[in-house]
Design a protein around this motif. Structure first.
Motif, short mmCIF file in Angstrom:
data_model
loop_
_atom_site.label_atom_id
_atom_site.label_comp_id
_atom_site.label_asym_id
_atom_site.label_seq_id
_atom_site.Cartn_x
_atom_site.Cartn_y
_atom_site.Cartn_z
N UNK A 213 62.03 52.73 42.65
CA UNK A 213 61.18 53.10 41.74
C UNK A 213 59.99 53.65 41.09
N UNK A 214 58.86 54.36 40.57
CA UNK A 214 58.64 54.61 40.04
C UNK A 214 57.68 55.35 41.32
N UNK B 234 63.25 55.01 35.78
CA UNK B 234 64.34 55.28 34.82
C UNK B 234 64.79 56.28 34.19
N UNK B 235 63.98 57.59 35.34
CA UNK B 235 64.44 58.91 34.94
C UNK B 235 65.38 59.21 36.49
N UNK B 236 65.36 58.40 37.45
CA UNK B 236 66.13 58.26 38.34
C UNK B 236 67.47 58.20 38.40
N UNK B 237 67.35 56.49 37.35
CA UNK B 237 68.57 55.81 37.30
C UNK B 237 69.62 57.17 36.31
N UNK B 238 68.97 57.13 35.12
CA UNK B 238 69.47 58.24 34.48
C UNK B 238 70.26 59.63 35.38
#
Length: 187
Positions: A126-127, A92-96
């Motif tokens: 992915x995480x 989710x951090x990569x997406x943001x």
């Protein structure tokens, strides 16, 4: 069906990558050269990205078609960026950050046009855990392949998308200008 052929072609192209020698930063090794789609890529630079000045976030290595200069980074040529992570980061951090950084580097009109490809790339993340490595490889006529620890996750088509994606680290408004300059060998 076309996407499956593109994924297979990209997978085979990156698998045929032949590493030679190594460069090292923060005890992490990166290959000096790669061959992708019969194009020789040379290491242009390595860099360390710090978060909040003292925290080592990741190290990266940037490769470019040996016939291109650092000033031609956004030409339609083969390029590769590898990032080795020192900390766990959720997908989710990569997406943001991908969405925000692309938006910072392109016009609002271009961002809206690229939104489907941005979402496609964001779905690939992915995480990661410490020691994991993402590699983004742009192959003209195919697209930008994202791989995690050498395993291809997918390919996002489009030269315009590739430029927007690589601008996160190499563009006019990168995640860090010092990091960009070291990757391009302009330190």
């Amino acid at each position: 069906m076309r996407i499956n052929r593109i994924l297979c072609a990209a997978f085979l192209l990156v698998l045929s990558t032949a590493p030679l020698n190594a460069a090292q930063i923060e005890a992490v090794e990166f290959n000096e050269k790669y061959t992708v789609q019969q194009k020789a890529l040379t290491l242009r630079g390595v860099a360390l990205l710090r978060y909040m000045i003292i925290i080592k976030a990741y190290v990266g290595a940037f490769y470019l078609d040996e016939n291109l200069t650092a000033d031609q980074v956004f030409n339609d040529g083969v390029k590769r960026l590898e990032l080795h992570y020192f900390h766990a980061i959720p997908a989710a951090d990569f997406v943001k950050s991908t969405t925000i950084m692309i938006e910072n580097n392109v016009s609002p009109r271009q961002f809206n046009k690229l939104r489907p490809q941005i979402e496609q790339m964001n779905a690939l993340y992915r995480d990661v855990k410490p020691g994991d490595r993402y590699a983004a490889t742009y192959i003209p006529g195919v697209g930008t392949e994202l791989a995690l620890n050498g395993k291809p996750l997918g390919v996002v088509p489009g030269f315009e998308f590739a430029n927007a994606y690589f601008s996160i680290w190499l563009g006019e408004h990168p995640i860090d200008k010092g990091f960009r300059n070291h990757l391009l060998g302009k330190n």
